[in-house]
Design an enzyme around this catalytic site. Structure first.
Site, PDB file in Angstrom:
ATOM      1  N   HIS A 476       9.325  -2.376  -7.465  1.00  0.00           N
ATOM      2  CA  HIS A 476       9.417  -1.005  -6.942  1.00  0.00           C
ATOM      3  C   HIS A 476       9.128  -0.989  -5.437  1.00  0.00           C
ATOM      4  O   HIS A 476       9.914  -0.463  -4.643  1.00  0.00           O
ATOM      5  CB  HIS A 476       8.427  -0.100  -7.688  1.00  0.00           C
ATOM      6  CG  HIS A 476       8.391   1.314  -7.198  1.00  0.00           C
ATOM      7  ND1 HIS A 476       9.002   2.344  -7.881  1.00  0.00           N
ATOM      8  CD2 HIS A 476       7.827   1.871  -6.103  1.00  0.00           C
ATOM      9  CE1 HIS A 476       8.815   3.476  -7.205  1.00  0.00           C
ATOM     10  NE2 HIS A 476       8.093   3.216  -6.122  1.00  0.00           N
ATOM     11  N   GLU A 477       7.987  -1.563  -5.052  1.00  0.00           N
ATOM     12  CA  GLU A 477       7.614  -1.539  -3.634  1.00  0.00           C
ATOM     13  C   GLU A 477       8.609  -2.336  -2.795  1.00  0.00           C
ATOM     14  O   GLU A 477       8.903  -1.980  -1.654  1.00  0.00           O
ATOM     15  CB  GLU A 477       6.180  -2.055  -3.433  1.00  0.00           C
ATOM     16  CG  GLU A 477       5.103  -1.216  -4.108  1.00  0.00           C
ATOM     17  CD  GLU A 477       5.205   0.283  -3.818  1.00  0.00           C
ATOM     18  OE1 GLU A 477       5.706   0.668  -2.742  1.00  0.00           O
ATOM     19  OE2 GLU A 477       4.795   1.071  -4.685  1.00  0.00           O
ATOM     20  N   HIS A 480      11.526  -0.217  -1.711  1.00  0.00           N
ATOM     21  CA  HIS A 480      11.240   0.506  -0.462  1.00  0.00           C
ATOM     22  C   HIS A 480      11.384  -0.442   0.738  1.00  0.00           C
ATOM     23  O   HIS A 480      11.962  -0.090   1.769  1.00  0.00           O
ATOM     24  CB  HIS A 480       9.804   1.052  -0.461  1.00  0.00           C
ATOM     25  CG  HIS A 480       9.576   2.222  -1.364  1.00  0.00           C
ATOM     26  ND1 HIS A 480      10.351   3.359  -1.322  1.00  0.00           N
ATOM     27  CD2 HIS A 480       8.633   2.447  -2.311  1.00  0.00           C
ATOM     28  CE1 HIS A 480       9.894   4.230  -2.213  1.00  0.00           C
ATOM     29  NE2 HIS A 480       8.857   3.701  -2.829  1.00  0.00           N
ATOM     30  N   HIS A 483      14.947  -1.131   1.643  1.00  0.00           N
ATOM     31  CA  HIS A 483      15.520   0.067   2.284  1.00  0.00           C
ATOM     32  C   HIS A 483      15.175   0.024   3.777  1.00  0.00           C
ATOM     33  O   HIS A 483      16.008   0.369   4.634  1.00  0.00           O
ATOM     34  CB  HIS A 483      14.918   1.308   1.625  1.00  0.00           C
ATOM     35  CG  HIS A 483      15.727   2.548   1.788  1.00  0.00           C
ATOM     36  ND1 HIS A 483      15.310   3.778   1.327  1.00  0.00           N
ATOM     37  CD2 HIS A 483      16.933   2.779   2.369  1.00  0.00           C
ATOM     38  CE1 HIS A 483      16.227   4.689   1.599  1.00  0.00           C
ATOM     39  NE2 HIS A 483      17.214   4.107   2.239  1.00  0.00           N
TER      40      HIS A 483
END
Length: 692
Positions: A476-477, A480, A483
Site C-alpha cells: 500500500h505505502e 503512494h 505515484h
C-alpha cells in the site's frame, strides 16, 4: 546572512542533494527556519512589486524556487519529529511550527500575489502554457480563495490566528497519542499467563523487558506488541486489560489528565467551523471538498450509507457466526469487544485450517522486499538497487530506482516500530520532481511502517517475519511511493502526488494491495523461515478462501469512521448539546453491528482527522477503493487470458495514465484515460465478496 554561506554550518540549509541526517541537530532548526523565512519574505516582497511582470518565468518560478526550500527543510524537521521524537527535537519543532504556519497563512492571504495569478490567467501568454502549468495556476487561484485572500483585513487576522491555533492543537493531539502510547507498559510475570501467544510475540516481550533490566515480559501499546495479545492470548482478563488501555489512551479515562485529547477535539472542530464561516461556507466539510472529487457532504454521506446498506447483511451474518462459534467452541457466552479479534482468529483457523502465525513464517523481510521489487520492476520496466545515504536510524535502508540506466527516484525504507516513532504507516515526499536549469531534480520518498523488528533468538538476530497484513501495508505505502517517484511531470506543484485530489490519492496505494493476493506473485516472495520452502499452493488457496472473512464487519467499521468524520465537520455543533462521544455512539447505532463498550474512546486517538490532513476526508479510502478495484480489474482481465497478473502492457498504460501524470489533470480524467469509461462500484463489491 545568505543561505549559501550558512549551508556549511547548518545542514538544513544545504539543498545540493539529499538531507544530511547524520549532521542535523535540534539546534539547527530555529536558525534554518529564521533564515528561510527571511529569504522567502524578501522574494515575496519583490514579486508583489508592480515592476514584476505576472508571467511564469518572472513570477511563478521564483516563488516556487524559494518556497520549495522552506517546504523541504521543514519537511525534514517534521519527518524527524515523527520518526525519532526526542524532547529537544519536539521543543524545536513546537517553537518553529507557529512561525511556519504564520508564513503559509500570510502567503495564502497575499492579495497582491493573488492579483498577479489572476493577471497571468487573463494574459495573452496563458493559452500557450502547458496543461500542467495551467492546472497550477487554477489550483493557486482556488487556494488563495480558500486561504482567505479575499477577506477584509480584520477577518484575515482572525483567519491567521485560526490557522496557527489549528496547527498547534493538531501537533499537541499527536504528541498526546504518542506520549500515552510510549508511557504504557504491561509487565507479565509468568509465561503461563501468556498461554496461546506465539513464540515470536513472547520473545519480543521478553527482549523488551530485558532491555529495561526487568524480569518477565513487557508489552506496550505499539501495535506489534499489543495486537498479538488481542489475537492469541487465551486469558480474557489480559485481553481486556490491553484492549481497555488502547481504546482509552489520550482520553479522560487514560492515565494522565495532561494527555487527554477531549478539549483539543472540541477546540479543533470549533476553529474549523469558524474558518468555514469566514470563507462563506456553511461548514468545514464543504471547505474540505472544494479540492476533492466528491462534490458535496450529502453526496459522500449517501455513498457511505449505500455502502453500509450493502455491507450490513454480510456484517450481521459475520457476527451471528462469530457469536455462535464463541459460545459453542470457546465457552464465551457474551462476546465482548476484547474477545472479537481472538474469537475471529480461532474461527478462521477452524474454518480455513490455517493461522496468521503459520502464514507469517513464509514472509521473511528480505524475501518480501525482493518480491515487492520484482512486481514493480516487471510492471513498470524499472530497476531498483541499493543506494547510500545518511539516515536517521541504523534500521533505515535506502534505494534508487532507475529506468534504462538513468536515475528516476530514490526512497528511504524505515520498517520497524520503536519508541519515539509515531504509530501507523505512511509515505511522505522528501523532494519532488521538477525541471531545473541543469536537468531534472529526481523525486525522493520516505516510506515508513511500524512492523515487528527482527527477533533475537539464542543471541542471534533473525530476519523480521511479516504478517500477510503487514505485507499488504508495505505494498500500500509503496503504491503512494510509486505515484510520487514514477511521475513524468516536470512541474513541482503537480508532479507525483502534488495537486492530486485527496479522495483519489489512495488509488495507486490500494491498487498495489491486490498483488498480495496473486499466486504468481506470492510464490516468488515467500520462503519459510526454517525450511526455505515457498508458500504451499494449498495454504495460498486457504488464504484466498479466507480473504473476505468478515469483510462485512470490516467494511462497516470503515464506514463508521468515515461517517463520524463527515458528520463531525458537516452537521455537528462542537461544544453544543451533544458531545463527540454521543455522535460516534449515534453513528455506531446506525451502521455498526458489534456494540462498542461505553468506555471506548476511539476518537481520542483518531489522528487521521485531528492531526493528519484527513478532516472531512476519511471517506477517501472507500471512495478511492472504488477506483482502485476497478483499475485493478484491467489486470485481472489481462491475467485471465495469460495466467499472469503482472501484465507489462497494462502496467505501462497504468503508469502512463495514472502514475506519470500526477496532479497535472483531474483524477477522473486520468481514470477514464486508463479504463476507457467511468468508474463502477462492481469490482469493489466483487473483491470484498459482497457482489449479489
Amino acid at each position: 546572512m545568505t543561505l549559501s554561506h550558512s549551508a556549511e554550518s547548518n545542514p538544513l540549509l544545504d539543498f545540493t542533494d539529499l538531507p544530511r541526517f547524520d549532521a542535523i541537530k535540534p539546534e539547527h532548526v530555529t536558525p534554518a527556519v529564521d533564515a528561510l523565512l527571511a529569504q522567502n519574505r524578501a522574494v515575496v516582497a519583490q514579486l508583489e512589486a508592480d515592476a514584476t511582470p505576472a508571467n511564469w518565468d518572472d513570477f511563478v518560478e521564483p516563488l516556487e524556487n524559494v518556497t520549495e526550500k522552506l517546504g523541504r527543510a521543514w519537511g525534514i524537521v517534521g519527518h524527524l519529529n515523527a520518526v525519532v521524537d526526542t524532547p529537544e527535537l519536539r521543543a524545536s519543532y513546537n517553537e518553529n511550527q507557529p512561525k511556519i504556519t504564520e508564513f503559509w497563512t500570510e502567503l495564502g492571504q497575499n492579495l497582491a500575489l493573488f492579483e498577479k495569478y489572476k493577471g497571468l490567467k487573463a494574459s495573452a501568454d496563458y493559452p500557450s502554457l502547458s496543461a500542467a502549468r495551467k492546472k497550477i495556476v487554477e489550483n493557486a487561484l482556488r487556494d488563495f480563495r480558500l486561504g482567505g485572500a479575499e477577506l477584509p483585513q480584520a477577518q484575515k487576522k482572525r483567519f491567521a490566528e485560526i490557522q496557527e491555533a489549528q496547527a498547534t492543537l493538531g501537533t499537541k493531539f499527536s504528541e498526546n497519542v504518542l506520549d500515552a502510547t510510549n508511557d504504557y507498559a504491561l509487565l507479565v510475570d509468568s509465561e503461563a499467563e501468556l498461554s496461546g501467544l506465539p513464540d515470536d510475540a513472547k520473545q519480543a516481550a521478553r527482549h523488551a523487558a530485558e532491555k529495561d533490566g526487568k524480569p518477565g515480559y513487557k508489552f506496550t501499546l505499539h501495535f506489534p506488541s499489543f495486537f498479538p495479545i488481542l489475537q492469541y492470548a487465551d486469558s480474557r482478563s489480559l485481553r481486556e486489560t490491553v484492549y481497555r488501555a488502547n481504546v482509552t489512551k489520550a482520553s479522560e479515562l487514560g492515565v494522565k489528565p495532561e494527555w487527554d485529547n477531549t478539549q483539543i477535539i472540541v477546540d479543533l472542530l470549533k476553529l474549523r467551523d469558524e474558518e468555514a464561516k469566514l470563507l462563506g461556507y456553511s461548514n468545514f466539510a464543504e471547505v474540505s471538498l472544494v479540492s476533492k472529487m466528491a462534490e458535496t457532504p450529502a453526496q459522500v454521506i449517501t455513498f457511505m450509507e449505500d455502502l453500509a446498506k450493502r455491507a450490513r447483511p454480510y456484517g450481521e451474518k459475520d457476527l451471528a457466526e462469530l457469536r455462535t462459534f464463541a459460545k459453542e467452541k470457546l465457552g464465551i457466552d457474551r462476546l465482548e469487544a476484547w474477545d472479537v479479534t481472538y474469537a475471529s482468529e480461532k474461527l478462521r483457523e477452524q474454518r480455513y485450517a490455517f493461522s496468521e502465525q503459520e502464514v507469517k513464517q513464509y514472509f521473511p523481510e528480505p524475501i518480501v522486499i525482493a518480491g515487492l521489487f520484482r512486481v514493480i520492476q516487471t510492471l513498470y520496466a524499472v530497476q531498483i538497487k541499493p543506494d547510500t545515504a545518511t539516515v536517521w536510524h541504523p534500521d533505515v535502508k535506502f534505494f534508487r530506482i532507475e529506468k534504462d540506466g538513468e536515475l528516476i527516484g530514490q526512497f528511504y525504507l524505515d520498517l520497524y516500530a520503536r519508541s519515539g516513532k509515531r504509530g501507523g504507516a505512511w509515505m511522505d515526499d522528501a523532494r519532488g520532481r521538477r525541471q531545473l536549469a541543469h536537468g531534472i531534480q529526481t523525486p525522493v520518498a520516505y516510506l515508513t511502517c511500524n512492523f515487528t523488528e527482527p527477533a533475537i533468538v539464542d543471541g542471534k538476530t533473525r530476519s523480521a517475519l511479516f504478517t500477510h497484513d503487514e505485507v499488504i501495508t508495505l505494498f500500500h505505502e509503496f503504491g503512494h511511493g510509486l505515484h510520487h517517484m514514477l511521475t513524468q511531470v516536470d512541474e513541482l506543484a503537480v508532479s507525483g502526488i502534488s495537486g492530486v485530489e485527496w479522495d483519489a490519492v489512495e488509488l495507486p496505494s490500494q491498487f498495489m494491495e491486490n498483488f498480495c493476493w496473486e499466486w504468481d506473485v506470492l510464490q516468488h516472495m515467500t520462503s519459510h523461515a526454517d525450511s526455505g520452502e515457498p508458500l504451499p499452493r494449498a495454504l495460498f488457496d486457504k488464504m484466498v478462501a479466507a480473504k473476505n472473512f468478515q469483510s462485512g464487519l470490516q467494511t462497516l467499521r470503515q464506514v463508521e469512521f468515515a461517517l463520524f468524520d463527515m458528520h463531525l465537520h458537516y452537521d455537528f455543533v462542537p461544544g453544543g448539546a451533544h458531545s463527540t462521544q454521543q455522535l460516534i455512539d449515534q453513528v455506531r447505532a446506525q451502521v455498526a453491528v458489534i456494540p462498542a463498550p461505553a468506555f471506548n474512546r476511539f476518537q481520542h486517538s483518531f489522528s487521521h482527522i485531528f492531526a493528519g490532513g484527513y478532516a472531512a476526508g476519511y471517506y477517501s479510502y472507500k471512495w478511492a477503493e472504488v477506483l482502485s478495484a476497478d483499475a485493478y480489474s484491467a489486470f485481472e482481465e489481462a491475467g485471465a487470458a495469460s495466467g499472469n497478473s503482472l501484465s507489462t502492457e497494462i502496467g505501462k498504460k497504468f503508469q502512463q495514465e495514472i502514475l506519470a501524470v500526477g496532479g497535472s489533470r483531474p483524477a477522473l480524467e486520468s481514470f477514464k484515460a486508463f479504463r476507457g469509461r467511468e468508474p463502477s462500484i462492481d469490482a469493489l463489491l466483487r473483491h470484498s465478496g459482497m457482489a449479489s
